[in-house]
Design an enzyme around this catalytic site. Structure first.
Site: not given
Length: 402
Positions: A208-210, A276
Site C-alpha cells: 500500500g502507500n501513505y 494513489a
C-alpha cells in the site's frame, strides 16, 4: 440571484436582533422565501409578530406549537432550505453549533441542514476576541460554514471595537454573490477517485502507500458544493463524506477501483483521478498467513491496470480528465509527460520536496498544469481550499468550451 430561494433566517438573543427585521425585509424584496427560526432568548429582543408580518409565515421557535400541538420538523426545514443564515449569532449559539449541543429548534435545524450555512456573529468586542469564541468560529469554518465577519464600530456596551453584526445590505450582497457564483458545475456528473489501494499478499499483509484520501474527499465536497452530482470511488480510508450529492463506492484493490471507475466513466462529464493507485500487485495471494522462515522470500509482482491511461483512451469529446502526479525528481517534466501519455486535460503536480504537501497532511501545495500550456501554482493552504481552486479551474474549462 435570491429570487425563489428558500432561506432560513435564524435569530438569536442579541441586541442586534433589531437588524434582523431590516435583513428579513431585504431578503423578501429580493424575491426570497424566508422562514424565520428564533431562539427563546431571541424573542426577548424582537417579537415573532413583527417577523411574521414581514415574512408572511408563522415564526418557528419551539419544536411544538403550544396551542395546536403542531410538530415543526427540523429535518424537513433542513431539506427545504437553499441556505441557512444565522444573523445575529451570539457567542452562546456559536458555541452550541460548534459542539453539537442541540437544545433548541435553531441548533437542531442547523445540524440537519444540507444547504450552505452563513453565520453573522454579534457580540461585545472582548467576547468576540476571546480565545474560546475564536476557537468555536474556527471549528465552524472547518465544518464548511461561512462566517460573515462582524464590523468594527460602537457596540451596545458603548465600547468601540469589532463585534457589530454586519449591516443587512452587506449580508444580502454576500448571499446574492454566493448564489451567483456558487454552482458552476450544476448539471455535471463528476467521478473522483481517492485514497490508496491495498494489494493483498496474504490475509493480513498488503502492499500500500501513505495516502489518507483527504485531498480526494476535499475535491468531492468542493464538486458537490459547486452543484455537481459526484461519484466518489474510495480506497481504504477513514475519511467520511458529508455532502448528500456524493455517492460513495468503497474498493480495496487497484483492479476493484479500475472496474468501479469504468462502470461510471461513460456517464460522467469530469473524472478526477486523485487516488494513489498501486502500480503493482503480488502475482499470487496466499490464502493463509505466510510464516516467518528465516530465509529470504521473493515476492513476484504483476502490473496493475493503468486507470487514468484507460480513461484517456476512452475519453469522448467534451469530457474533462484530471490526473495527479506525485514526483520526487524532474517534477514538471515528468508531470507533463504523464499528461501527454494519458491524454489528460489537467495534471495536478505534488512534490515531496514541499513541506506541508503530499500524504497525511491537512494542507497541500500543488501546481496545476493544463494541456493547453497554462500553469498555476497554488500555495500551501488547507486541502479544502486547494480543492476549491482546482474545481474552479475545471469549471473554467467548461466555460471556455461553451
Amino acid at each position: 440571484m435570491l429570487k425563489g430561494k428558500h432561506i432560513i433566517l435564524g435569530i438569536t438573543g442579541s441586541i442586534a436582533a433589531y437588524k434582523a427585521a431590516y435583513l428579513l425585509r431585504l431578503l423578501i424584496k429580493q424575491g426570497a422565501e424566508v422562514q424565520v427560526v428564533i431562539t427563546p432568548s431571541g424573542k426577548e429582543f424582537i417579537t415573532p409578530v413583527t417577523l411574521s408580518s414581514l415574512s408572511g409565515k408563522p415564526v418557528i421557535s419551539e419544536f411544538f406549537t403550544a396551542n395546536t400541538g403542531e410538530w415543526h420538523s427540523h429535518v424537513d426545514l433542513g431539506l427545504w432550505a437553499d441556505a441557512l443564515l444565522i444573523a445575529p449569532a451570539t457567542a452562546s449559539t456559536i458555541g452550541k453549533m460548534a459542539h453539537g449541543i442541540a437544545d433548541n429548534m435553531l441548533v437542531t435545524t442547523y445540524l440537519s441542514c444540507k444547504a450552505p450555512v452563513f453565520i453573522a456573529p454579534a457580540m461585545d468586542l472582548d467576547m468576540y476576541a476571546h480565545a474560546s469564541t475564536q476557537h468555536n468560529l474556527d471549528l465552524l469554518r472547518s465544518y464548511g460554514n461561512r462566517i460573515i465577519e462582524p464590523a468594527t464600530g460602537e457596540l451596545a456596551s458603548h465600547l468601540t471595537g469589532k463585534g457589530r453584526m454586519e449591516e443587512p445590505e452587506k449580508i444580502v450582497e454576500i448571499l446574492d454573490r454566493f448564489f451567483e457564483t456558487a454552482q458552476p458545475l450544476r448539471g455535471k456528473r463528476v467521478l473522483i477517485t481517492a485514497g490508496p489501494t491495498y494489494e493483498k499478499i496474504d490475509p493480513v499483509r498488503f502492499i500500500g502507500n501513505y495516502s489518507s484520501g483527504k485531498m480526494g474527499f476535499a475535491l468531492a465536497e468542493a464538486c458537490a458544493e459547486a452543484g455537481a452530482e459526484v461519484v466518489l470511488v474510495a480506497g481504504p480510508v477513514s475519511v467520511k463524506e458529508k455532502h448528500t450529492a456524493i455517492h460513495r463506492v468503497d474498493v480495496e484493490s487497484a483492479v476493484e477501483m479500475y472496474n468501479a471507475v469504468l462502470a461510471e466513466y461513460d456517464r460522467t462529464d469530469v473524472a478526477i483521478m486523485c487516488a494513489a493507485v498501486a502500480d503493482y500487485a503480488p502475482e499470487t495471494v496466499s490464502d493463509v498467513k505466510l510464516k516467518r522462515t528465516g530465509e529470504e522470500r521473493v515476492l513476484r509482482l504483476k502490473p496493475n491496470p493503468d486507470i487514468a491511461a484507460e480513461l484517456g483512451r476512452r475519453k469522448r469529446a467534451g469530457q474533462c480528465l484530471v490526473g495527479f502526479a506525485l514526483e520526487t525528481n524532474d517534477e514538471e517534466a515528468n508531470a507533463r509527460l504523464k499528461m501527454e501519455k494519458k491524454n489528460l486535460d489537467f495534471i495536478v503536480l505534488n512534490s515531496l520536496r514541499d513541506a506541508g504537501a503530499g500524504f497525511r497532511c491537512d494542507t497541500n501545495k500543488v501546481t496545476v498544469i493544463a494541456r493547453e500550456g497554462s500553469e498555476v501554482e497554488i500555495p500551501c493552504k488547507p486541502k479544502t481550499e486547494v480543492a476549491a481552486d482546482i474545481v474552479n479551474m475545471v469549471a473554467g474549462y467548461f466555460a471556455n468550451k461553451d
